[in-house]
Design an enzyme around this catalytic site. Structure first.
Site, PDB file in Angstrom:
ATOM      1  N   LEU A 101       0.878  -1.165   0.000  1.00 40.56           N
ATOM      2  CA  LEU A 101       0.000   0.000   0.000  1.00 40.56           C
ATOM      3  C   LEU A 101       0.918   1.218   0.000  1.00 40.56           C
ATOM      4  O   LEU A 101       1.996   1.185   0.607  1.00 40.56           O
ATOM      5  CB  LEU A 101      -0.883   0.022   1.253  1.00 40.56           C
ATOM      6  N   ASP A 102       0.496   2.299  -0.661  1.00 38.70           N
ATOM      7  CA  ASP A 102       1.285   3.529  -0.651  1.00 38.70           C
ATOM      8  C   ASP A 102       1.445   4.012   0.788  1.00 38.70           C
ATOM      9  O   ASP A 102       0.617   3.692   1.650  1.00 38.70           O
ATOM     10  CB  ASP A 102       0.574   4.636  -1.441  1.00 38.70           C
ATOM     11  N   LYS A 103       2.462   4.844   0.990  1.00 37.43           N
ATOM     12  CA  LYS A 103       2.714   5.399   2.333  1.00 37.43           C
ATOM     13  C   LYS A 103       1.459   6.071   2.900  1.00 37.43           C
ATOM     14  O   LYS A 103       1.144   5.951   4.079  1.00 37.43           O
ATOM     15  CB  LYS A 103       3.855   6.414   2.226  1.00 37.43           C
ATOM     16  N   HIS A 185       0.192   2.335  -7.758  1.00 41.22           N
ATOM     17  CA  HIS A 185      -0.680   3.497  -7.511  1.00 41.22           C
ATOM     18  C   HIS A 185      -1.995   3.397  -8.297  1.00 41.22           C
ATOM     19  O   HIS A 185      -2.509   4.410  -8.791  1.00 41.22           O
ATOM     20  CB  HIS A 185       0.016   4.797  -7.944  1.00 41.22           C
TER      21      HIS A 185
END
Ligand code: URA
Length: 236
Positions: A101-103, A185
């Site tokens: 998962l993105d930050k 993303h």
């Protein structure tokens, strides 16, 4: 397997450190009898400073990932491993996130030391469903369901169109997106392609496994067999 190797593989210390700990009497059985290096009772009977050992391989857990944590072991900032017992980062085989998962994406993240399971979940052929809740910067246009569901949406810099994705508007600037793949993303780029911008993104389900209401942000728990069955319950 020897006691030293078992404890070292579970991340309790290097072989030397573990050897020292065993000699100091830190490792006992469930009756409190100090164990020697050459002993190896059943896993569930071993105690480290009086506490049961962490589960052996295969270990799979779910984490409610907060904002600001990177899905990496060696980022200079906050990382998901900071939210787990320190020794989990030193297990062998290693504990890895099941897809990243993105930050700044929050929500349901699985972690496992079982490479086969990891690939079974993230492999494009698995078609494992992932559901995201997105908050948008601008009002929805009304044609997102058509764009995302077309099977023809080409993301910037890619040559293969996205698989059809599910879309459900929840309000003016809020929606659920259902994916059967996991590109870089992906949700943010899908909304960018539709002329919008994601301001908050949360994964709420993988397959039929949803984020439990009582698992607060930053908390984790072991995955049960029933949880795992749910992960694979909803495929393409
Ligand atoms: N899609 C994104 O854009 N980011 C994530 O973290 C997951 C899916």
């Amino acid at each position: 397997m020897k006691l030293v190797k078992l404890l070292a593989n579970l991340g309790y210390g290097s072989r030397k450190e573990v050897q020292r700990l065993i000699r100091s009497g830190a490792v006992t059985d469930d009756s409190g009898r100090v164990l020697g290096e050459s002993e190896l009772p059943p896993h569930e009977r071993i105690r480290f400073h009086g506490e049961p050992l962490d589960p052996p391989f295969p270990l799979t857990l779910m984490l409610n990932k907060p904002d600001g944590y990177t899905c990496s072991a060696d980022d200079p900032g906050a990382v998901i491993y900071d939210l787990l017992p320190e020794r989990f980062a030193h297990r062998n085989p290693g504990l890895n996130p099941v897809g990243r998962l993105d930050k700044d994406t929050t929500g349901l993240l699985l972690m496992t030391d079982d490479g086969k399971l990891l690939h079974k979940i993230i492999h494009p052929k698995s078609g494992c469903l992932k559901i995201y809740h997105a908050v948008l910067d601008r009002p929805l246009s009304g044609n997102e369901a058509e764009i995302f569901g077309s099977g023809e949406l080409l993301l910037n810099g890619e040559i293969k169109p996205l698989l059809p994705a599910g879309f459900e508007a929840l309000g003016d600037k809020e929606a659920l997106v259902r994916l059967h793949e996991g590109r870089y993303h992906q949700v943010r780029r899908m909304f960018a392609a539709a002329g919008n911008h994601v301001t908050a993104l949360r994964r709420i389900a993988i397959g039929g496994l949803t984020l439990p209401a009582d698992l607060a942000e930053g908390e984790w728990r072991m995955l049960t067999r029933a949880d795992l069955a749910l992960v694979f319950a909803s495929r393409m």
